[in-house]
Every structure is written in structure tokens, then in C-alpha cells.
Enzyme design. Structure first.
Site, PDB file in Angstrom:
ATOM      1  N   ARG A 184      13.469  -0.628   2.969  1.00  0.00           N
ATOM      2  CA  ARG A 184      12.522   0.263   2.276  1.00  0.00           C
ATOM      3  C   ARG A 184      12.810   1.724   2.633  1.00  0.00           C
ATOM      4  O   ARG A 184      12.443   2.614   1.869  1.00  0.00           O
ATOM      5  CB  ARG A 184      11.087  -0.072   2.690  1.00  0.00           C
ATOM      6  CG  ARG A 184      10.588  -1.409   2.204  1.00  0.00           C
ATOM      7  CD  ARG A 184       9.176  -1.652   2.687  1.00  0.00           C
ATOM      8  NE  ARG A 184       8.418  -0.414   2.585  1.00  0.00           N
ATOM      9  CZ  ARG A 184       7.369  -0.101   3.329  1.00  0.00           C
ATOM     10  NH1 ARG A 184       6.927  -0.929   4.224  1.00  0.00           N
ATOM     11  NH2 ARG A 184       6.752   1.043   3.171  1.00  0.00           N
TER      12      ARG A 184
ATOM     13  N   CYS B  52      -1.805  -2.863   4.394  1.00  0.00           N
ATOM     14  CA  CYS B  52      -0.390  -3.098   4.645  1.00  0.00           C
ATOM     15  C   CYS B  52      -0.211  -3.475   6.093  1.00  0.00           C
ATOM     16  O   CYS B  52      -1.178  -3.680   6.821  1.00  0.00           O
ATOM     17  CB  CYS B  52       0.452  -1.883   4.287  1.00  0.00           C
ATOM     18  SG  CYS B  52       0.347  -0.605   5.503  1.00  0.00           S
TER      19      CYS B  52
ATOM     20  N   LYS C 141      12.981   9.608   2.266  1.00  0.00           N
ATOM     21  CA  LYS C 141      12.175   8.696   1.435  1.00  0.00           C
ATOM     22  C   LYS C 141      10.822   9.319   1.117  1.00  0.00           C
ATOM     23  O   LYS C 141      10.364   9.297  -0.026  1.00  0.00           O
ATOM     24  CB  LYS C 141      11.958   7.371   2.176  1.00  0.00           C
ATOM     25  CG  LYS C 141      10.903   6.486   1.538  1.00  0.00           C
ATOM     26  CD  LYS C 141      10.701   5.194   2.292  1.00  0.00           C
ATOM     27  CE  LYS C 141       9.761   5.267   3.465  1.00  0.00           C
ATOM     28  NZ  LYS C 141       8.323   5.316   3.115  1.00  0.00           N
ATOM     29  N   ASN C 142      10.187   9.874   2.145  1.00  0.00           N
ATOM     30  CA  ASN C 142       8.819  10.360   1.947  1.00  0.00           C
ATOM     31  C   ASN C 142       8.743  11.630   1.112  1.00  0.00           C
ATOM     32  O   ASN C 142       7.662  12.025   0.690  1.00  0.00           O
ATOM     33  CB  ASN C 142       8.126  10.560   3.299  1.00  0.00           C
ATOM     34  CG  ASN C 142       7.798   9.229   3.962  1.00  0.00           C
ATOM     35  OD1 ASN C 142       7.985   8.174   3.356  1.00  0.00           O
ATOM     36  ND2 ASN C 142       7.313   9.279   5.184  1.00  0.00           N
TER      37      ASN C 142
ATOM     38  N   ARG D 101      -5.347   0.819   4.986  1.00  0.00           N
ATOM     39  CA  ARG D 101      -4.860   2.138   4.535  1.00  0.00           C
ATOM     40  C   ARG D 101      -5.814   2.633   3.456  1.00  0.00           C
ATOM     41  O   ARG D 101      -5.556   2.476   2.267  1.00  0.00           O
ATOM     42  CB  ARG D 101      -3.430   2.035   3.984  1.00  0.00           C
ATOM     43  CG  ARG D 101      -2.400   1.435   4.930  1.00  0.00           C
ATOM     44  CD  ARG D 101      -1.743   2.429   5.863  1.00  0.00           C
ATOM     45  NE  ARG D 101      -0.941   3.455   5.254  1.00  0.00           N
ATOM     46  CZ  ARG D 101       0.383   3.513   5.300  1.00  0.00           C
ATOM     47  NH1 ARG D 101       1.063   2.565   5.878  1.00  0.00           N
ATOM     48  NH2 ARG D 101       1.042   4.524   4.763  1.00  0.00           N
TER      49      ARG D 101
ATOM     50  N   ASP E 134       5.883   7.816  12.547  1.00  0.00           N
ATOM     51  CA  ASP E 134       7.024   7.023  12.064  1.00  0.00           C
ATOM     52  C   ASP E 134       8.168   6.949  13.085  1.00  0.00           C
ATOM     53  O   ASP E 134       9.041   6.088  12.972  1.00  0.00           O
ATOM     54  CB  ASP E 134       7.558   7.605  10.746  1.00  0.00           C
ATOM     55  CG  ASP E 134       6.597   7.366   9.590  1.00  0.00           C
ATOM     56  OD1 ASP E 134       5.632   6.609   9.763  1.00  0.00           O
ATOM     57  OD2 ASP E 134       6.822   7.939   8.505  1.00  0.00           O
TER      58      ASP E 134
HETATM   59  C1  UD1 Z   1       2.539   9.135   4.978  1.00  0.00           C
HETATM   60  C2  UD1 Z   1       3.942   8.614   5.111  1.00  0.00           C
HETATM   61  C3  UD1 Z   1       4.029   7.623   6.272  1.00  0.00           C
HETATM   62  C4  UD1 Z   1       3.490   8.246   7.549  1.00  0.00           C
HETATM   63  C5  UD1 Z   1       2.111   8.831   7.315  1.00  0.00           C
HETATM   64  C6  UD1 Z   1       1.582   9.608   8.506  1.00  0.00           C
HETATM   65  C7  UD1 Z   1       4.773   8.658   2.851  1.00  0.00           C
HETATM   66  C8  UD1 Z   1       5.237   7.892   1.668  1.00  0.00           C
HETATM   67  N1  UD1 Z   1       4.328   7.948   3.878  1.00  0.00           N
HETATM   68  O1  UD1 Z   1       1.705   8.022   4.661  1.00  0.00           O
HETATM   69  O2  UD1 Z   1       5.395   7.263   6.443  1.00  0.00           O
HETATM   70  O3  UD1 Z   1       3.426   7.260   8.539  1.00  0.00           O
HETATM   71  O4  UD1 Z   1       2.133   9.740   6.190  1.00  0.00           O
HETATM   72  O5  UD1 Z   1       2.443  10.632   8.838  1.00  0.00           O
HETATM   73  O6  UD1 Z   1       4.851   9.872   2.892  1.00  0.00           O
HETATM   74  N2  UD1 Z   1      -6.487   8.112   5.616  1.00  0.00           N
HETATM   75  C9  UD1 Z   1      -7.802   7.872   5.289  1.00  0.00           C
HETATM   76  N3  UD1 Z   1      -8.173   7.994   3.983  1.00  0.00           N
HETATM   77  C10 UD1 Z   1      -7.289   8.342   2.994  1.00  0.00           C
HETATM   78  C11 UD1 Z   1      -5.946   8.587   3.347  1.00  0.00           C
HETATM   79  C12 UD1 Z   1      -5.561   8.456   4.674  1.00  0.00           C
HETATM   80  O7  UD1 Z   1      -8.625   7.556   6.141  1.00  0.00           O
HETATM   81  O8  UD1 Z   1      -7.690   8.437   1.830  1.00  0.00           O
HETATM   82  C13 UD1 Z   1      -6.054   7.975   7.029  1.00  0.00           C
HETATM   83  C14 UD1 Z   1      -5.019   6.856   7.204  1.00  0.00           C
HETATM   84  O9  UD1 Z   1      -5.644   5.603   7.355  1.00  0.00           O
HETATM   85  C15 UD1 Z   1      -4.290   7.312   8.447  1.00  0.00           C
HETATM   86  C16 UD1 Z   1      -4.328   8.839   8.348  1.00  0.00           C
HETATM   87  O10 UD1 Z   1      -5.344   9.145   7.395  1.00  0.00           O
HETATM   88  O11 UD1 Z   1      -5.004   6.907   9.596  1.00  0.00           O
HETATM   89  C17 UD1 Z   1      -3.037   9.471   7.896  1.00  0.00           C
HETATM   90  O12 UD1 Z   1      -2.599   8.816   6.718  1.00  0.00           O
HETATM   91  P1  UD1 Z   1      -1.774   9.584   5.591  1.00  0.00           P
HETATM   92  O13 UD1 Z   1      -1.316  10.906   6.109  1.00  0.00           O
HETATM   93  O14 UD1 Z   1      -2.551   9.554   4.337  1.00  0.00           O
HETATM   94  O15 UD1 Z   1      -0.520   8.628   5.434  1.00  0.00           O
HETATM   95  P2  UD1 Z   1       0.231   8.263   4.113  1.00  0.00           P
HETATM   96  O16 UD1 Z   1       0.239   9.431   3.183  1.00  0.00           O
HETATM   97  O17 UD1 Z   1      -0.259   6.961   3.615  1.00  0.00           O
END
Ligand code: UD1
Length: 423
Positions: free
Chosen positions: A404, A122, A28-29, A127, A312
């Protein structure tokens, strides 16, 4: 997730041993950013091994809203992004999945002006998307944030930049890579996320004509090209689904075989199962998994960015720890609020204490059946795993969360001999 309605439940009769061979679905990711990136390719991209999931369908709905065509033939998705009509994504579509923010980089690269709403918080807690927005600003995008809406435009041109991420965010790394692929000049991302899904996105973009080096490492360099062309691409297998199925086999004392996996993507996961006493043999893209009569508790599971243990897989592994012999300490370092499954696992008889980011699990010999409700995707998977090992018939509500990320999960488990039905 805001768009989720509470519909559907699983009824699971626990205690059955699993056996046989299972093919792991596509990731999915990987699929979500690749679908977004296809917007830059102005033509027909063919994606193989594309799982049929509500999050994937939500991405296809966004592409269709923008004016593209998308159709599915089994696990093949064909998207034609030659024709586009709109440069906005309405809040109803943005809220269907948090990952919709992954369209931002592709949209701004294609349209010069884009309007979309914030994806919002979420079920895992806040997030933020500050890293995505700051990076795009450095690349020449003007972004105004008002009343939950993002209004983005390029007044001069989208250009490369040196971007140092403070956190190796998966989504931010992907958004930057996509936007940089056709930006003017070179983009260097330091402290980039290194997940296999990043490499898969780079492989697709490279097949489309992008110039990317270092994907899968901490520094990714993207030399912008004038345009991309469509390409075919096979999505990598889903390492989290593989970890969930291993958890299901472990808690039921089962032996199963996996096909179409990439063992190197499971580098931090396999040692945990081995610590539990499971015997795992990998040959090529196949793996045999043999679990012992009684699992030993893994001592410490700390979630980390890749190549560390994936957040995850924390929830499914907690169900394993719940029936193993001994104590397991979990430390959730990635998300503030990722223990939503704990109270429901306790209803199934698990002994778990949570204090902030730490959860301590005292393994029980057997869980008991109960009626439980899922509140997020991986939490739902953990409840199914736990119910498979519990004595009696359990009901799991809220399986729309599970759908999902897990394709036909009840059918996959039934084919392995589990007693599970969707109502
Ligand atoms: C992706 C995955 C999700 C997984 C996560 C961490 C997808 C679709 N989803 O989510 O399944 O759980 O990686 O491996 O690929 N953060 C910030 N600011 C930002 C962006 C992120 O502070 O602008 C923080 C988040 O709150 C979190 C951490 O960074 O604590 C990691 O998040 P991130 O790697 O961005 O996760 P996703 O890409 O949302």
C-alpha cells in the site's frame, strides 16, 4: 484494512550490509489527496513522481468509476477529469483504503450531491471522520449518516467558513482545502495540520488556479475561485519511506546515500538517528547516512503532529530500538492501536513491553529469524527492517499491507545488497 487479502510473503536473509545509492519514491500521502483534488480541475492533470502502490491504484480506480480516465507511464500519472458520469463511490471501493474519505471534499465541490459509504475502521483502531463532516456542514453541506452510508448535498451553495479543528487532522485539513478551493468566499482553517503533504496539496491546487495562503502553518486561508484548471505537478519525496530506509541502514550497520529527499521534511527524524550514533550529512536533495558498529538507544520517541515525530515512522524506529544498546520509551499519541507489530517483533527476539500508549524497548545485540505476519502498512515495514538485521532466514507474511505504501520495496533493498525475495 478490510479490503486486504492475505497473499504474498518476503523471505529475508538477515545480516547483510547495505551499500550504494537509493532514490526515494514519491509520497503516498501527497499523491492520494492530489488525485482527489484533480476532480475539480476538469481536464488533464499530469502528476510526476507518482508511486505505483495499491493505495494509489485504488484512488485511480475510484476516479475511473466516476467516469474519469487515468493512465500511467512509468512514474507519471495522467488523469483526465473532464468527463464525469457518477456521483457515488460504492462501499467496495471505499473499503479498499481508509483514505478514500479524501474524495468527499472534491466530490461535493464537483457534484452538489454525493453518496458514499463510511470508510470504516482500520487496523490502527477507530478512525473517526467527525472533523471532516462537521467542517463540510459549516460550509453548507447537508449530510445524513445512515446504515454506514453518507448522503451529502448542497441545498444552497458551498460557501467558505471559519473552521477551528479540535485536532490538526491531516485528512480533514485536506478535505476542507479541496472543498474550499472553489467554494464561494473565504475559508479559514485554524489548528490546521502542518504536514509537508498539506503544502504539496496546496502547491498543486495553486498551480491549478486556487488561492491558498498559510499551508504548512496552523492557519490556512483559502479564497474560493470560480473554477480550477488542470496542471502538472511533481509529488514530493516520501519522508516515511526515507525514514524506513534509514532504519534499514541503521540496523545493518550500513553506509548508504539518498537522493531526491527534502531534508527539512525529516526535521524530527534525523535527530533520533543522530542520537543512535548515526552520522548524517545533507547536501541539497542528497544525504549520506553512516551508521555505527553498535547503535545507541534513542531515549524517548513521542509521536506528534508535524513537525513532531511522525506516527508513521514509529514502527520502523522500533526495529532500530530493538537492536540498539539501552532502553527506549515510545509514546504513541496519534492512534489508539498502533502497536500491532510488537508481538511479531518479539517473535524475532525483540524485548518490548506495551502498556496502553507506551512501549518500552530493551535493545538486544542481535535479533533471531522467525516467521512473522504483518497486520498494517508501517508494521510490515518494521518487520522487514528487523528481519534485515536478524540472524538467519525470516519469512514475513501479509506484505500486501506493505505494498500500500512502499513501491517495489524488495527490489529497492536488493539493489542495496539486501538478501530479500518476494514469493
Ligand atoms: C494521515 C496519514 C497517515 C498518518 C496520519 C497522522 C494520509 C493518507 N494518511 O491520516 O499516514 O498516520 O495522517 O499523521 O495522509 N481524528 C478524529 N476525527 C477526524 C479525523 C481524525 O478524531 O475526523 C483523529 C484520528 O483518530 C487520529 C488523529 O485525529 O487520532 C489524527 O488523524 P488524521 O491526521 O486525520 O490522520 P489521517 O488523515 O487519517
Amino acid at each position: 484494512m478490510k479490503g486486504c487479502m492475505v497473499v504474498g510473503k518476503f523471505v529475508v536473509e538477515g545480516g547483510r550490509t547495505l551499500q550504494g545509492e537509493v532514490r526515494v519514491q514519491g509520497s503516498k500521502n501527497s499523491t492520494l489527496p492530489i488525485l482527489a483534488a484533480s476532480l475539480l480541475c476538469r481536464g488533464e492533470s499530469v502528476l510526476y513522481n507518482c508511486p505505483q502502490l495499491t493505495d494509489v491504484e485504488a484512488s485511480l480506480t475510484i476516479l475511473r468509476y466516476i467516469g474519469c480516465t487515468a493512465r500511467r507511464e512509468g512514474d507519471v500519472v495522467i488523469v483526465d477529469t473532464g468527463c464525469v458520469e457518477r456521483n457515488d463511490i460504492p462501499s467496495a471501493l471505499m473499503h479498499r483504503m481508509r483514505s478514500s474519505i479524501i474524495f468527499l471534499g472534491a466530490m461535493i465541490a464537483r457534484f452538489d450531491r454525493v453518496k458514499m459509504s463510511f470508510p470504516g475502521g482500520c487496523e490502527l483502531g477507530p478512525r473517526p471522520i467527525d472533523l471532516h463532516l462537521n467542517a463540510l456542514r459549516e460550509m453548507g453541506v447537508e449530510i445524513s449518516e445512515e446504515h454506514g452510508e453518507l448522503d451529502c448535498c448542497i441545498t444552497d451553495r458551498l460557501h467558505g467558513a471559519n473552521i477551528a479543528l479540535t485536532i490538526p487532522s491531516v485528512g480533514a485539513t485536506e478535505n476542507i482545502m479541496i472543498a474550499a478551493a472553489t467554494a464561494e468566499g473565504t475559508t479559514i482553517i485554524s489548528n490546521a495540520a502542518r504536514e509537508p503533504e498539506i503544502t504539496d496539496l496546496a502547491d498543486y491546487l495553486t498551480a491549478c488556479g486556487a488561492k491558498i495562503s498559510g499551508a504548512g502553518e496552523s492557519t490556512v486561508i483559502i479564497d474560493g475561485v470560480a473554477r480550477l484548471h488542470p496542471a502538472s505537478h511533481a509529488i514530493i519525496p516520501d519522508r516515511i519511506v526515507a525514514a524506513t530506509l534509514m532504519s534499514a541502514a541503521a540496523v545493518t550497520g550500513s553506509d548508504i546515500r539518498f537522493k531526491s529527499i527534502i531534508p527539512s521534511h525529516l526535521g524530527s527524524i534525523l535527530p533520533v538517528f543522530r542520537e543512535c550514533g548515526c552520522d548524517i550529512q545533507c547536501v541539497g536533495d542528497g544525504m549520506s547516512f553512516h551508521s555505527p558498529y553498535r547503535l545507541r538507544s534513542p531515549k524517548l520517541i513521542r509521536t506528534m503532529p508535524y513537525p513532531g515525530f511522525p506516527t508513521d515512522a514509529q514502527a520502523p524506529l522500533m526495529s532500530v530500538a530493538a537492536v540498539a544498546d539501552g532502553l527506549t520509551v515510545f509514546v504513541e499519541n496519534m492512534f489508539e492501536s498502533r502497536y500491532g507489530h510488537v508481538s511479531e517483533l518479539c517473535r524475532l527476539g525483540a524485548d518490548i513491553r506495551v502498556e496502553g500508549r507506551v512501549a518500552v524497548v530493551a535493545g538486544a545485540r542481535r535479533l533471531l529469524s522467525a516467521r512473522v505476519r504483518a497486520r498494517d502498512l508501517r508494521g510490515a515495514a518494521s518487520l522487514v527492517v528487523a528481519a534485515l538485521s536478524a540472524r538467519g532466514v525470516s519469512e514475513i507474511e501479509g506484505i500486501e499491507y506493505l505494498e500500500r505504501g512502499y513501491e517495489d520495496f524488495e527490489l529497492v533493498l536488493s539493489a542495496l545488497g539486501a538478501e530479500i525475495k518476494k514469493l
